[in-house]
Enzyme design. Structure first.
Site, short mmCIF file in Angstrom:
data_model
loop_
_atom_site.label_atom_id
_atom_site.label_comp_id
_atom_site.label_asym_id
_atom_site.label_seq_id
_atom_site.Cartn_x
_atom_site.Cartn_y
_atom_site.Cartn_z
N GLN A 127 0.85 -1.19 0.00
CA GLN A 127 0.00 0.00 0.00
C GLN A 127 0.88 1.24 0.00
O GLN A 127 1.63 1.49 0.94
CB GLN A 127 -0.90 -0.01 1.25
N SER A 130 0.79 6.47 2.52
CA SER A 130 1.39 7.43 3.45
C SER A 130 2.68 8.03 2.90
O SER A 130 3.43 7.40 2.17
CB SER A 130 1.70 6.74 4.79
N GLU A 249 -12.56 -3.24 4.06
CA GLU A 249 -11.64 -4.14 4.76
C GLU A 249 -12.05 -4.23 6.23
O GLU A 249 -11.67 -3.42 7.06
CB GLU A 249 -10.20 -3.62 4.63
N ASN A 380 -4.02 8.13 17.14
CA ASN A 380 -5.20 8.17 18.01
C ASN A 380 -5.61 9.59 18.36
O ASN A 380 -6.81 9.88 18.54
CB ASN A 380 -4.93 7.37 19.28
N GLU A 381 -4.64 10.49 18.48
CA GLU A 381 -4.99 11.88 18.80
C GLU A 381 -5.82 12.50 17.69
O GLU A 381 -6.79 13.23 17.95
CB GLU A 381 -3.70 12.69 19.02
#
Length: 399
Positions: A127, A130, A249, A380-381
């Site tokens: 993938q 990013s 997914e 997570n932030e």
């Protein structure tokens, strides 16, 4: 919400469990989404092909490519759970994401070429989303693709850098996002491509991590020429392609529940075998209380997975479901590994290379890796902000 399974689904589970026990390529040495050593790849490719041939992967594909329209929609989750429960290798790479994109948005020719190669594991995919400054904020990606020529000879010339590419060192194909129009809002002007990783100008550089293993890579793209026929979907519509494939997914969520249950079992075993003051750590009330609190959270995680699956079956998904599940799982996974390390006392300072390290250093590696889960798929932030805005309808944070 009904969480109990059906007799048909449990019969399928028994079939999968027996298949995994007979054919799996051994136990993974480390926790998490890891890249195997190169020597293991032939066995993992063969294992993946067997899973497809047996009808345990690609269940929801079109019939002409091996799918089963009569299958229960939770069968992919059962397969993922059983692979995780056996602690063996799942299929490596991003083939599930790529196949979802190809099935929904690809051309007939693309599906006819790529899907059989995914089934046989001739092609391992990675993938390529990013970038150094486009991780949790994927729409900020800067990799550029410029079209040259027209008709059958048209190509896109790609320049840029990707990072955190798991299994990039093993990949034959890449599921790539690149910017094709810089003059439109940033969620537009992005195109999805199928990239041959052996193309001139593709430079894969493995990244050595704090665990000592190499799971991620950075990928440099320097004048890489991709045939226009390898565009997945429409030009400038790659954001929709990517979000759709990511949304399909779901089996990995189920695997997380089985993974945490197995780690909890290991934690109890560690507490039984580790002495505190001459007695097993499990005899200590504070240790039992800490494990009990984590066990309760493991059950909550299972309930959250069940709720997400129930909503998926009934088409009532909510925007924050996946976000909250990822946050809860990743922080619980870290806390399980953290207690496993703390139970070892000063031995927790040892590394995998030390001969006296408990459990051959599994807990040390798991603790170091656990932070990856709190970042991968969106930090997570950042996700908490998305839960507030999308799930609770709170005012948007100023950008």
């Amino acid at each position: 919400m009904r969480l109990e399974s059906s007799p048909e689904l449990e019969a399928f589970r028994r079939k999968v469990r027996a298949f995994v026990a007979e054919h799996a390529p051994g136990v993974k040495e480390h926790s998490g989404v890891r890249a195997p050593e190169a020597a293991l790849m032939p066995a993992i490719r063969e294992w993946t092909a067997k899973l497809y041939t047996a009808g345990f992967l690609g269940i929801d594909w079109p019939v002409e490519y091996g799918g089963r329209p009569d299958a229960h929609p939770l069968e992919p989750s059962v397969v993922a759970e059983e692979i995780a429960r056996a602690r063996t290798w799942p299929p490596v790479g991003a083939a599930s994401l790529a196949s979802a994109a190809l099935i929904e948005f690809g051309t007939d020719g693309q599906r006819a070429h790529f899907l059989p190669r995914i089934r046989s594991c001739t092609d391992v995919w990675c993938q390529l989303f990013s970038e150094p400054e486009a991780g949790s904020d994927l729409a900020a990606l800067r990799t550029r693709a410029v079209r040259e020529g027209e008709g059958d000879d048209a190509v896109f010339v790609v320049d840029g850098q990707k990072v955190w590419t798991t299994n990039g060192q093993h990949a034959d194909m890449g599921y790539l996002l690149a910017r094709t129009d810089a003059d439109v809002p940033r969620h537009k002007g992005i195109t999805a491509f199928a990239l041959d990783m052996r193309s001139p100008g593709v430079d894969v550089r493995p990244l050595r991590e704090i665990t000592g293993t190499t799971d991620f890579n950075e990928v440099f793209l320097d004048g890489v020429r991709i045939p226009a026929a390898n565009v997945i979907g429409r030009v400038d519509d790659g954001w929709r392609v990517a979000m759709s494939s990511l949304g399909r997914e779901r089996s990995g969520v189920a695997a997380r529940g089985a993974e945490l249950s197995a780690v909890l079992d290991d934690l109890v075993r560690l507490a039984e075998e580790t002495p505190i003051g001459g007695r097993p750590a499990l005899d200590d009330s504070a240790t039992r209380q800490a494990i009990g609190e984590l066990a309760a959270r493991v059950q909550v995680n299972a309930a959250m997975i069940g709720l997400a699956q129930s909503r998926m079956l009934h088409g009532t998904q909510q925007p924050a479901d996946a976000l909250m599940g990822k946050i809860f799982f990743s922080e619980l996974n870290h806390d399980l590994a953290d207690l496993g390390l703390r139970l070892q006392g000063t031995d927790g300072l040892l590394t995998e290379a030390d001969p006296e390290v408990p459990a051959e250093g599994w807990w040390q590696d798991a603790h170091l890796y656990s932070r990856a889960y709190t970042i991968a798929g969106g930090a997570n932030e950042v996700l908490r902000t998305q839960v507030a805005e999308r799930g609770l309808g709170l005012p948007r944070e100023s950008r």
